[in-house]
Write a protein that holds these residues in place. Structure first.
Motif, mmCIF file in Angstrom:
data_model
loop_
_atom_site.group_PDB
_atom_site.id
_atom_site.type_symbol
_atom_site.label_atom_id
_atom_site.label_comp_id
_atom_site.label_asym_id
_atom_site.label_seq_id
_atom_site.Cartn_x
_atom_site.Cartn_y
_atom_site.Cartn_z
ATOM 1 N N PHE A 191 6.841 -0.034 4.297
ATOM 2 C CA PHE A 191 5.711 -0.402 3.426
ATOM 3 C C PHE A 191 4.797 0.481 3.470
ATOM 4 O O PHE A 191 3.841 0.885 2.772
ATOM 5 N N MET A 192 4.464 1.323 4.631
ATOM 6 C CA MET A 192 3.376 2.147 4.639
ATOM 7 C C MET A 192 3.953 3.287 4.059
ATOM 8 O O MET A 192 3.111 4.286 3.610
ATOM 9 N N PHE A 214 -5.433 2.352 -0.205
ATOM 10 C CA PHE A 214 -4.464 1.441 -1.240
ATOM 11 C C PHE A 214 -4.855 -0.038 -1.327
ATOM 12 O O PHE A 214 -4.900 -0.530 -2.501
ATOM 13 N N ALA A 215 -5.024 -0.746 -0.265
ATOM 14 C CA ALA A 215 -5.462 -2.053 -0.309
ATOM 15 C C ALA A 215 -6.646 -2.262 -0.933
ATOM 16 O O ALA A 215 -6.946 -3.158 -1.863
ATOM 17 N N SER A 273 -6.266 -1.404 -5.028
ATOM 18 C CA SER A 273 -5.241 -2.345 -5.425
ATOM 19 C C SER A 273 -5.676 -3.785 -5.575
ATOM 20 O O SER A 273 -5.084 -4.463 -6.490
ATOM 21 N N ILE A 274 -6.918 -4.172 -4.902
ATOM 22 C CA ILE A 274 -7.373 -5.431 -5.078
ATOM 23 C C ILE A 274 -8.682 -5.429 -6.180
ATOM 24 O O ILE A 274 -8.937 -6.440 -6.924
ATOM 25 N N TYR A 313 5.521 0.633 -8.330
ATOM 26 C CA TYR A 313 4.142 0.265 -8.490
ATOM 27 C C TYR A 313 3.134 1.272 -9.336
ATOM 28 O O TYR A 313 2.288 0.704 -10.152
ATOM 29 N N ILE A 343 0.446 -8.527 -9.469
ATOM 30 C CA ILE A 343 1.521 -7.901 -8.441
ATOM 31 C C ILE A 343 0.600 -6.647 -7.813
ATOM 32 O O ILE A 343 0.894 -6.843 -6.606
ATOM 33 N N ALA A 344 -0.355 -6.043 -8.461
ATOM 34 C CA ALA A 344 -1.042 -5.073 -7.748
ATOM 35 C C ALA A 344 -1.889 -5.679 -6.513
ATOM 36 O O ALA A 344 -2.029 -5.142 -5.457
ATOM 37 N N MET A 345 -2.396 -6.991 -6.764
ATOM 38 C CA MET A 345 -3.451 -7.577 -5.703
ATOM 39 C C MET A 345 -2.459 -7.918 -4.518
ATOM 40 O O MET A 345 -2.971 -7.871 -3.319
ATOM 41 N N ALA A 387 0.329 -6.652 -3.573
ATOM 42 C CA ALA A 387 0.629 -5.548 -2.844
ATOM 43 C C ALA A 387 -0.543 -4.984 -1.995
ATOM 44 O O ALA A 387 -0.289 -4.517 -0.703
ATOM 45 N N GLY A 388 -1.577 -4.822 -2.562
ATOM 46 C CA GLY A 388 -2.701 -4.656 -1.608
ATOM 47 C C GLY A 388 -2.928 -5.559 -0.428
ATOM 48 O O GLY A 388 -3.211 -5.323 0.528
ATOM 49 N N ALA A 389 -2.771 -6.898 -0.706
ATOM 50 C CA ALA A 389 -2.941 -7.752 0.201
ATOM 51 C C ALA A 389 -1.788 -7.710 1.556
ATOM 52 O O ALA A 389 -2.154 -7.854 2.546
ATOM 53 N N VAL A 390 -0.534 -7.362 1.049
ATOM 54 C CA VAL A 390 0.443 -7.123 1.981
ATOM 55 C C VAL A 390 0.185 -5.661 2.804
ATOM 56 O O VAL A 390 0.443 -5.655 3.944
ATOM 57 N N GLY A 391 -0.465 -4.918 1.757
ATOM 58 C CA GLY A 391 -0.793 -3.534 2.630
ATOM 59 C C GLY A 391 -1.657 -3.922 3.593
ATOM 60 O O GLY A 391 -1.515 -3.042 4.810
ATOM 61 N N ILE A 392 -2.827 -4.728 3.529
ATOM 62 C CA ILE A 392 -3.617 -5.098 4.588
ATOM 63 C C ILE A 392 -2.859 -5.367 5.772
ATOM 64 O O ILE A 392 -3.004 -5.193 7.192
ATOM 65 N N SER A 447 0.368 -5.047 6.778
ATOM 66 C CA SER A 447 1.113 -4.119 7.350
ATOM 67 C C SER A 447 0.408 -2.973 8.030
ATOM 68 O O SER A 447 0.822 -2.579 9.197
ATOM 69 N N LEU A 448 -0.889 -2.770 7.498
ATOM 70 C CA LEU A 448 -1.728 -1.943 8.105
ATOM 71 C C LEU A 448 -2.142 -2.232 9.424
ATOM 72 O O LEU A 448 -2.014 -1.406 10.410
ATOM 73 N N PHE A 477 0.653 -1.400 11.748
ATOM 74 C CA PHE A 477 1.082 -0.048 11.846
ATOM 75 C C PHE A 477 -0.187 0.648 12.827
ATOM 76 O O PHE A 477 0.416 1.495 13.585
#
Lengths: 466, 41
Positions: free
Chosen positions: A44-45, A183-184, A187-188, A268, B12-14, B16-21, B23-24, B27
């Motif tokens: 995912f990263m 990105f987050a 994307s939001i 994406y 979808i984009a939002m 993905a952004g939420a999942v990004g946070i 996962s971050l 990481f």
């Protein structure tokens, strides 16, 4: 631009957040960590980092501008770009990830074709990445100046300096982490702006659809089929496995993480381009027709969003610029070390890491200088962008799939592809409207075939990356 | 097409952004553990 103190607080908050991130992900002990993050980046990263690199100013502000003036035309043409990223993910990225001993694209070229091809790859990679760093820094600096009113040199230094600080301290993993945050953020924020715009516009969805159709028809009428073909080809081939994309493949935890990250990023990019393009269409119901197309995204945000929230949008746009800049700056340093310095001499790991960190600062300084005082330097470096695919794609793809490769094929295809592209684009001014990238790839293929079938020299050991 | 662009794509984009946070967070935790020498899971 009218920016309230609350908006300014949001933008400053973004920079503070980035500094905290730089602190949390700081320090690297070895060059291996700096360049590939010990191949530990999860899927995912890989995806978020790739998406953040792909979404630059052109794929955000630029596509909203295109949506405003020509509806969905450029979205349809840019589907070729998404397809390219997906195909790269399915075919090329996992093959690249197999080279666990490689830090850069040049390293892979060395395994297949020897040091001369690696050196040529390094020259193109480093120049292209510094040119990109300068362009992104220039766009980000001007944007920050419009937001804050501070002098341009201060803004240029702040944007590129912050990027250099993040890249300097933590290498590729810090870059991937900050890109994940950026990105987050965008994307939001940007899709939220679209939803607010749709809610506030007096137009119904069906009239927005009609508007989109008439704008798209206008756009199609303004371009010849050959021009549209050339744009689609540029989207499809122009950025195939650029150094920052290839570095994500090499930094991935496994072949499967690399493949999934690329495929998700390809899909994406389609979603994202749809969002920013339709923003330009929806803007017709909100903004005056005299609005400059390049300013549509920002003006719409200023018009629709309350104070403070507009600042978040500004921070998101700065993040879009910085996330692309971080990747290319990190890639410039890694390519410089591996493909140029290590071809000429063999420094110790400690020295290599020191040179990498110093290189980050020096390249950032060159980018700031070029953005501020010498745009001709940027123009010169961006020639290397024009020749990237015609020089690198052919030997790279054959190198990834052929078991037996010959050194002469590598460097001959690079020289043939690059030389032909430059001549076709800059000396002959694109005869018959044929895209230089196609002519360059054809020349590169011919050069590769000549080198492959006339040379009898085969590399003795493939796995010799020191 | 427009319906997809203004309803499905932003969602979808939002997401993905939420999942990004999320996962971050993992990481950054991995990077910190790695740097401080703690064993990875």
């Amino acid at each position: 631009m009218n920016v309230t103190p609350l908006d300014l607080v949001a933008v400053c908050g973004y920079f503070v957040l980035m500094a905290i991130f730089g602190y949390l992900t700081r320090r690297t002990k070895t060059f291996e960590e700096f360049a590939t993050g010990k191949h530990s980046v999860p899927r995912f990263m890989v995806f978020a980092s790739l998406a953040a690199t792909i979404v630059g100013p052109g794929f955000s502000v630029g596509f909203t501008s295109k949506g405003w003036s020509s509806g969905y035309l450029f979205f349809y043409l840019a589907l070729a770009y998404g397809a390219q990223v997906v195909v790269s993910g399915l075919l090329l990225a996992p093959k690249l990830s197999e080279h666990r001993d490689c830090h850069s694209l040049g390293d892979v070229m060395r395994k297949k074709y020897g040091p001369a091809t690696q050196f040529l790859t390094g020259i193109v990679s480093v120049g292209l990445c510094i040119g990109f760093t300068a362009v992104m820094g220039s766009i980000g600096g001007k944007m920050l100046q419009a937001i804050s009113g501070w002098p341009l040199p201060v803004c240029l230094t702040l944007v590129t300096g912050m990027t250099a600080l993040l890249t300097f301290s933590g290498g590729v993993r810090a870059t991937v982490a900050t890109e994940g945050l950026q990105f987050a953020l965008f994307s939001i924020t940007i899709p939220a702006l679209l939803l607010i715009a749709v809610a506030k516009t007096p137009e119904s969805l069906s009239s927005i659809a009609d508007q989109a159709k008439s704008l798209t028809d206008l756009g199609v009428a303004s371009m010849s089929p050959l021009q549209m073909f050339a744009v689609a080809v540029s989207f499809m081939l122009g950025e195939t496995l650029l150094p920052p994309y290839a570095n994500r493949a090499l930094a991935a935890r496994s072949n499967e993480d690399s493949r999934s990250g690329f495929v998700m990023a390809g899909f994406y990019s389609v979603v994202w381009l749809g969002v920013v393009t339709v923003l330009g269409v929806v803007a017709h119901g909100v903004l005056s027709p005299s609005t400059e197309s390049d300013n549509v995204l920002l003006v719409m945000g200023q018009y629709l969003l309350p104070a403070g929230v507009f600042g978040l949008l500004l921070a998101a746009i700065v993040a879009i610029v910085m996330s692309s800049q971080e990747s290319v700056l990190n890639s410039a340093t890694v390519a410089f070390i591996r493909d140029i310095v290590c071809v000429l001499c063999k420094p110790s790991d400690r020295t290599t890491l020191m040179i990498a960190k110093a290189g980050t600062v020096v390249f950032a300084a060159i980018a700031i200088y070029a953005a501020q005082s010498a745009p001709s330097i940027i123009d010169g470096l961006l020639v290397l962008y024009a020749i990237w695919t015609p020089t690198i794609l052919v030997p790279l793809v054959f190198g990834l799939f052929l078991r037996e490769t010959r050194p002469m094929a590598g460097w001959l295809s690079i020289i043939a592809g690059g030389g032909t592209t430059i001549a076709w684009q800059f000396l002959l001014a694109e005869p018959f409207g044929i895209p230089p990238i196609l002519v360059g790839i054809a020349a590169s293929l011919i050069g590769y075939a000549i080198g492959h079938y006339t040379s009898k020299t085969v590399l003795a050991t493939e796995g010799a990356v020191a | 097409m427009t319906y997809i662009f203004v309803i499905i794509f932003p969602a979808i984009a939002m997401i993905a952004g939420a999942v990004g946070i999320l996962s971050l967070g993992n990481f950054v935790g991995e990077i910190r553990n790695d740097f401080h020498g703690k064993p990875e899971e």
